[in-house]
Design an enzyme around this catalytic site. Structure first.
Site, short mmCIF file in Angstrom:
data_model
loop_
_atom_site.label_atom_id
_atom_site.label_comp_id
_atom_site.label_asym_id
_atom_site.label_seq_id
_atom_site.Cartn_x
_atom_site.Cartn_y
_atom_site.Cartn_z
N HIS A 71 0.78 -1.23 0.00
CA HIS A 71 0.00 0.00 0.00
C HIS A 71 0.82 1.29 0.00
O HIS A 71 0.32 2.34 -0.38
CB HIS A 71 -0.93 0.01 1.22
CG HIS A 71 -2.17 0.82 1.02
ND1 HIS A 71 -2.19 2.03 0.36
CD2 HIS A 71 -3.46 0.59 1.38
CE1 HIS A 71 -3.42 2.50 0.33
NE2 HIS A 71 -4.21 1.66 0.94
N TYR A 91 -14.55 5.43 8.80
CA TYR A 91 -13.49 5.93 7.92
C TYR A 91 -13.87 5.58 6.48
O TYR A 91 -14.03 4.42 6.14
CB TYR A 91 -12.17 5.25 8.29
CG TYR A 91 -10.94 5.74 7.56
CD1 TYR A 91 -9.97 6.47 8.22
CD2 TYR A 91 -10.71 5.46 6.21
CE1 TYR A 91 -8.82 6.91 7.58
CE2 TYR A 91 -9.58 5.88 5.56
CZ TYR A 91 -8.63 6.61 6.25
OH TYR A 91 -7.50 7.03 5.60
N THR A 96 -4.94 10.70 -0.18
CA THR A 96 -6.30 10.48 0.31
C THR A 96 -6.64 11.44 1.43
O THR A 96 -5.78 12.06 2.03
CB THR A 96 -6.48 9.04 0.85
OG1 THR A 96 -5.60 8.84 1.95
CG2 THR A 96 -6.23 8.01 -0.24
N SER A 110 -12.37 6.39 2.64
CA SER A 110 -11.25 6.99 1.92
C SER A 110 -11.75 7.78 0.72
O SER A 110 -12.55 7.29 -0.07
CB SER A 110 -10.29 5.88 1.45
OG SER A 110 -9.25 6.41 0.70
#
Length: 769
Positions: free
Chosen positions: A436, A552, A565, A554
């Site tokens: 990531h 949350y 982001t 994104s």
């Protein structure tokens, strides 16, 4: 996508064992280094753009301008208004016979200056135009620190008691009065000097300084087509997929891939595409770093515990899909066994980063050539010995196992440090495991869509399932990598494998293909599809846990240079009011519908604010980093970064629908992917709109938690979607009696079975509502 887990675990002042680590670099020095890195990237991009002929503009445009000036001069017209005569006077006098040459050189110099001035003016105009985001969010203008603090307080109000909220508000006011202006001054200074005031710190502190294992905690996966497998031959699928991926790299290097456009008109920053290929995250004792090579002409292949170096080019040309299939088949047919401990070597990449960094030092000394072959590869390929994908016998369990295999595998059959691992199962099913830190999900998703479309519709397969074309018997055998593993790392490999298996076995993956309606129905309701799902997720989670939690979502910030982001805090007071109304039997459908539309509008406003740089979380994150550099204690910022995100969500965007013919080939659509939960007692939920009539959810949680169950949440999500849909017209098919009941609508679950059995697919028409 999976950055929520990293953001939750973000503790820049702590090591993995909890000991304090001081950020010793002065903040001004760190700002200077950030700007230096930005300018180096600018120069690198400029040189690459110049070599590829895309900057400052196409050479043909200069040639056209020069030809037009020469033509005007021939017609005794002077477009330079006397400047070319001045230039001729300044040129050396080579004699009368070279008088014409001086005129040509003067015209060329004038054309170059005019060409550069026009391009510079165009670039400045475009920069000014693209820096305006008022079309997304009105009124336009930067939010002040007090405004963002108020937005933060508004976001935590639904989950805090009155006493806790009052205390948080006091901390916020104290922060604004004592510290905010000083910290903001440093951020403003960085914004003037560096390309992006937050992205490099986000990459370093959230990803590269994290000491947690990458597997489950940081990586995410992308799935193959859900219902079809173009060929059952493992080597053939691998050959076409690798060829398609390298075609994408070739187009990327030549800058032939057009930028992604927001709403079809606004280009997004493409900086993250630079590190898709030839990239490895190298472990360090205190922090990792990203190693990116300019080029690589081989891939690293793992099969049955053995590593191979397989060339992808011959005489600087890409091997054909059939030649690549031949090489993969040679690996599959290789009877040699794995060496002791070689089979589980890759488990080290799933270990805590500090541990892996120490072991890698020994490995680099003893097996430098083999390690370089893996880390220097274009990407990693894992040829799994087991099949995967949807099966008719047990569709739900098979999809869950497929997702789990992509996310974690067996803990030792993926090289988690590589930018991505292509996974090819024995029955020809594909998948992707992505690291990531180098980029976010839309980047790998863009590449993955291109790969699936190219290998199926452009490259194709012969009638016997092989890649088209002919093998090349002159190609050398793939090189078997030899690992000279010192005795001292054998115990480290065993320990890493044990930890990887524990982590893998603890994650619970569940895939829910919801086929009763999709994006087309939501569009007919005149609603944002993403907001529709987010509010439904709030209803589903409340039914699952009986309480609200920080959520949350994104959102990309690629409207800005090197943007990554921002967080959309989807659990709003408006969403909570809607959920409470849905659980209140005295509330009518029109009342619930009105509250639902208010919640959707609020979510849309938050999403637009996040995309246009008006979000809260990245700004607070950057302020916190500055406070740590200054050794300035801020109770408010400390509390902000101790929050728990028990529901982490992300939409997987499909951006290239022109690559797929969803009407004639509705099954040839990517089914998205997923990631691990952000909290030990929370959920990770990603979703993708497959065509117009289907939504696929990927849900994850920890089996060790007694509070979560991925399958239970999946049922609540289906119920919530049906109940929300029923608000728009209480038809016979979706009456409110389904709300909160899992038995009545259980027949709808796994509605995707119809495709497997040949029955007609359940669908919705405009008359259903």
């Amino acid at each position: 996508m999976a950055e929520a887990h990293q953001a939750v675990g973000f503790r820049p002042s702590l090591t993995s064992d909890g000991a304090e680590v001081e950020l010793s670099a002065p903040v001004l020095q760190e700002i200077y280094l950030s700007g230096l890195r930005s300018w180096k990237r600018h120069l690198s991009r400029f040189w690459n753009d110049f070599l590829t002929g895309v900057f400052p503009a196409s050479p043909l445009s200069w040639l056209f301008l020069f030809s037009a000036i020469q033509l005007a001069w021939f017609l005794q017209l002077d477009p330079s208004l006397g400047l070319m005569e001045k230039i001729k006077e300044l040129l050396p006098d080579w004699g009368g016979q070279h008088h014409g040459l001086r005129g040509v050189l003067a015209a060329a110099l004038f054309a170059s200056c005019l060409w550069g001035a026009l391009i510079f003016t165009l670039h400045v105009a475009l920069r000014l135009l693209l820096s305006y985001h008022g079309w997304l969010l009105e009124p336009h203008g930067a939010m002040s620190s007090p405004t963002k603090t108020w937005l933060y307080l508004e976001s935590v109000r639904p989950i805090l008691s009155d006493e806790d909220f009052d205390w948080t508000a006091v901390l916020a006011q104290e922060f604004l009065r004592l510290q905010a202006s000083l910290l903001q001054w440093y951020l403003r200074l960085k914004s003037w000097w560096a390309s992006n005031y937050v992205s490099d710190w986000w990459e370093e502190f959230v990803y590269l300084r994290s000491r947690n294992p990458l597997m489950v905690n940081s990586n995410y996966y992308m799935m193959d087509f859900l219902y079809v497998t173009p060929t059952p031959l493992q080597a053939a699928r691998a050959g076409n997929a690798v060829h398609a991926l390298l075609l994408y790299r070739h187009r990327l290097n030549r800058q032939e891939i057009p930028p992604t456009l927001l709403m079809g008109m606004r280009p997004l920053c493409s900086a993250q595409y630079e590190k898709i290929f030839n990239t490895t995250r190298i472990p360090g004792v205190q922090k990792d770093y990203i190693r990116h090579l300019h080029d690589s002409q081989h891939v690293a292949v793992f099969h049955r515990g053995r590593f191979f170096r397989m060339g992808t080019h011959s005489r600087n040309s890409l091997l054909s899909p059939r030649a690549l299939e031949q090489q993969f088949q040679r690996i599959l047919d290789d009877p040699s066994p794995a060496c002791p401990h070689e089979e589980h070597l890759a488990a080290l990449t799933a270990a805590p980063r500090g541990t892996w960094a120490q072991v890698r030092t020994s490995l680099k000394t003893q097996a430098a050539e083999a390690l370089e072959a893996v880390e220097g590869a274009a990407f990693f390929v894992s040829l799994d010995a087991e099949p995967a994908g949807l099966t008719r016998e047990d569709p739900a369990a098979s999809l869950d196992a497929y997702a789990h295999a992509l996310l974690a595998g067996r803990g030792h059959d993926r090289w988690f440090d590589k930018s991505f691992t292509l996974i090819v199962f024995s029955n020809g099913k594909l998948g992707l495991s992505v690291e990531h830190s180098w980029a976010d999900c839309p980047i790998s998703g863009h590449m993955w869509e291109f790969t699936l479309a190219t290998e199926c519709f452009q490259l194709g397969y012969s009638t016997d399932g092989h890649c088209k074309g002919h093998p090349d018997p002159t190609l050398p055998q793939p090189q078997r990598l030899q690992w000279d593993l010192p005795d001292q790392i054998h115990s480290s490999i065993s320990l890493a494998l044990r930890g990887a298996k524990i982590l893998s076995e603890n994650v619970d993956c569940h895939v829910v293909p919801f086929s009763l309606f999709g994006k087309s129905f939501i569009r007919r309701c005149h609603l944002s599809s993403d907001s529709f799902i987010q509010i439904a997720l709030q209803l589903a989670h409340f039914r699952d846990r009986g309480q609200f939690c920080l959520t949350y979502e994104s959102a990309m910030t690629r409207l800005f240079l090197e943007g990554r982001t921002e967080t959309v805090r989807s659990c709003t007071r408006e969403a909570c009011n809607f959920v409470r109304a849905m659980e209140d039997k005295e509330k009518t459908d029109p009342q619930c519908l009105a509250l639902f539309r208010v919640a959707v509008d609020k979510h849309q406003a938050l999403l637009k604010a996040a995309m246009s740089g008006q979000g809260v979380d990245r700004h607070l994150f950057a302020l916190y980093i500055v406070s740590r550099f200054l050794h300035l204690q801020s109770p408010f910022l400390t509390q902000v970064h101790s929050e728990q995100w028990q529901l982490s969500t992300s939409q997987i965007p499909v951006q290239q629908m022109h690559l797929f013919d969803v009407h004639n080939y509705p099954d040839y659509v990517s089914s998205g992917g997923g990631f691990g939960p952000a909290d030990d007692h929370g959920y990770g939920v990603s979703y993708i709109f497959m065509g117009d009539g289907m939504i696929t959810f990927h849900i994850s949680s920890k089996k060790s938690s007694t509070k979560t169950d991925s399958h239970r949440l999946g049922q609540h999500i289906e119920d919530a979607l049906l109940d929300v849909a029923s608000l728009f017209q209480a038809g016979q098919h979706f009456k409110r009696r389904f709300r909160g009941s899992g038995k009545e609508n259980s027949r709808h679950r796994c509605g995707f079975l119809s495709r497997q059995t040949g029955a007609s697919k359940a669908s919705m028409t405009s008359t259903d509502f």
